[in-house]
Write an enzyme that holds these catalytic residues in place. Sequence first.
Site, PDB file in Angstrom:
ATOM      1  N   GLY A  36      14.075 -64.478 -56.091  1.00  0.00           N
ATOM      2  CA  GLY A  36      12.730 -63.898 -55.970  1.00  0.00           C
ATOM      3  C   GLY A  36      12.612 -63.103 -54.680  1.00  0.00           C
ATOM      4  CG  HIS A  37      12.692 -65.132 -50.922  1.00  0.00           C
ATOM      5  ND1 HIS A  37      13.118 -66.388 -51.280  1.00  0.00           N
ATOM      6  CD2 HIS A  37      11.475 -65.299 -50.345  1.00  0.00           C
ATOM      7  CE1 HIS A  37      12.199 -67.278 -50.934  1.00  0.00           C
ATOM      8  NE2 HIS A  37      11.191 -66.656 -50.375  1.00  0.00           N
ATOM      9  CG  ASP A 150       3.221 -66.922 -52.821  1.00  0.00           C
ATOM     10  OD1 ASP A 150       2.959 -68.120 -52.912  1.00  0.00           O
ATOM     11  OD2 ASP A 150       4.389 -66.497 -52.662  1.00  0.00           O
TER      12      ASP A 150
HETATM   13  P1  AMP Z   1       7.903 -67.425 -49.022  1.00  0.00           P
HETATM   14  O1  AMP Z   1       9.222 -67.533 -48.352  1.00  0.00           O
HETATM   15  O2  AMP Z   1       7.668 -68.465 -50.072  1.00  0.00           O
HETATM   16  O3  AMP Z   1       6.761 -67.272 -48.062  1.00  0.00           O
HETATM   17  O4  AMP Z   1       7.956 -66.072 -49.829  1.00  0.00           O
HETATM   18  C1  AMP Z   1       8.209 -64.859 -49.194  1.00  0.00           C
HETATM   19  C2  AMP Z   1       7.830 -63.731 -50.123  1.00  0.00           C
HETATM   20  O5  AMP Z   1       8.636 -63.813 -51.306  1.00  0.00           O
HETATM   21  C3  AMP Z   1       6.368 -63.822 -50.575  1.00  0.00           C
HETATM   22  O6  AMP Z   1       5.827 -62.516 -50.619  1.00  0.00           O
HETATM   23  C4  AMP Z   1       6.493 -64.420 -51.949  1.00  0.00           C
HETATM   24  O7  AMP Z   1       5.428 -64.087 -52.801  1.00  0.00           O
HETATM   25  C5  AMP Z   1       7.797 -63.807 -52.428  1.00  0.00           C
HETATM   26  N1  AMP Z   1       8.360 -64.601 -53.519  1.00  0.00           N
HETATM   27  C6  AMP Z   1       8.639 -65.935 -53.509  1.00  0.00           C
HETATM   28  N2  AMP Z   1       9.079 -66.336 -54.716  1.00  0.00           N
HETATM   29  C7  AMP Z   1       9.070 -65.240 -55.514  1.00  0.00           C
HETATM   30  C8  AMP Z   1       9.385 -65.014 -56.892  1.00  0.00           C
HETATM   31  N3  AMP Z   1       9.808 -65.987 -57.694  1.00  0.00           N
HETATM   32  N4  AMP Z   1       9.260 -63.760 -57.370  1.00  0.00           N
HETATM   33  C9  AMP Z   1       8.817 -62.752 -56.567  1.00  0.00           C
HETATM   34  N5  AMP Z   1       8.489 -62.906 -55.276  1.00  0.00           N
HETATM   35  C10 AMP Z   1       8.604 -64.133 -54.753  1.00  0.00           C
END
Ligand code: AMP
Length: 280
Positions: A36-37, A150
């Site tokens: 995802g990231h 998110d």
């Molecule tokens: P986090 O590390 O959880 O704060 O996520 C960092 C970024 O990656 C945020 O903008 C999240 O929305 C995005 N993100 C996390 N998981 C996914 C996913 N499965 N698909 C798309 N973007 C994601």
Amino acid sequence: MRVINTIQDLKTCLSEARKAGKSIGLVPTMGALHEGHASLVRRSVRENDITVVSIFLNPTQFNDPKDLERYPRTLEADSRLLEQCGAQVAFAPSVKEIYPEPDTRHFSYPPTDSVMEGERRPGHFNGVCQIVSKLFMMVEPTRAYFGEKDFQQICVIRRMADDLGFRLEIVPCPVVREESGLAMSSRNTLLTADEKVLAANIYRVMKESLSKGLSVRETEAWVVNELNSIDGLEVEYYSIVDGDTLASVNDWNDAPHIVGCITVYCGATPIRLIDHIRYK
Ligand code: AMP
């Protein structure tokens, strides 16, 4: 790829790029990176001369100390993934570097930050605005990439960026899912294999609700009942809202975009999972 730990080094590195007229893409993350990231990073690499990925487990957005404690930390694997994606800079500062003094700023953008996650996780979006505004000031990106995973967070950040007058483009990116439909999340590593199977029901049921032909309230109730009838899942809320303002809607004609946002507790620990689906 350069790994940078201090704000001073980051600014030096980026000011040279900026002087040379290069565009800068920023991807804020908390590490424990997955596909995802990676999708955000690859997109930024395609669309910008330089991509900065921040890896910072931001304490001010955790309202539950246990959640912060058990959050996965995988810095070495993260660096390898970012290198493969073609990012130029990984910015991995310490908490002291980002918050030499406690951040006393208060942000408030209702209803985006007061409903759903805002209501259940007091202070969460304030912490998100604190770190994202700091990153915007340090990096001065041309574009910043956020995942629709998110969904509510993007709405809050848009309001914050407008309010503070940041001149940058916020680029929302689609949710990357496992084959089972489960939205990828760093927290998924905390689920057992059986719990992952359970968690896949979240998206399946939301998707099934698209074709039920029910009213808004009936759809909410149907999704909650379906998921709560599965042993090991417990819905915290399912809210069908205006996809732009996050204000609640009573009728499918109340807004041009309508999304359903869900939070579900899964398994024995339990792990808190969020997801959403677009109705129109
Ligand atoms: P986090 O590390 O959880 O704060 O996520 C960092 C970024 O990656 C945020 O903008 C999240 O929305 C995005 N993100 C996390 N998981 C996914 C996913 N499965 N698909 C798309 N973007 C994601």
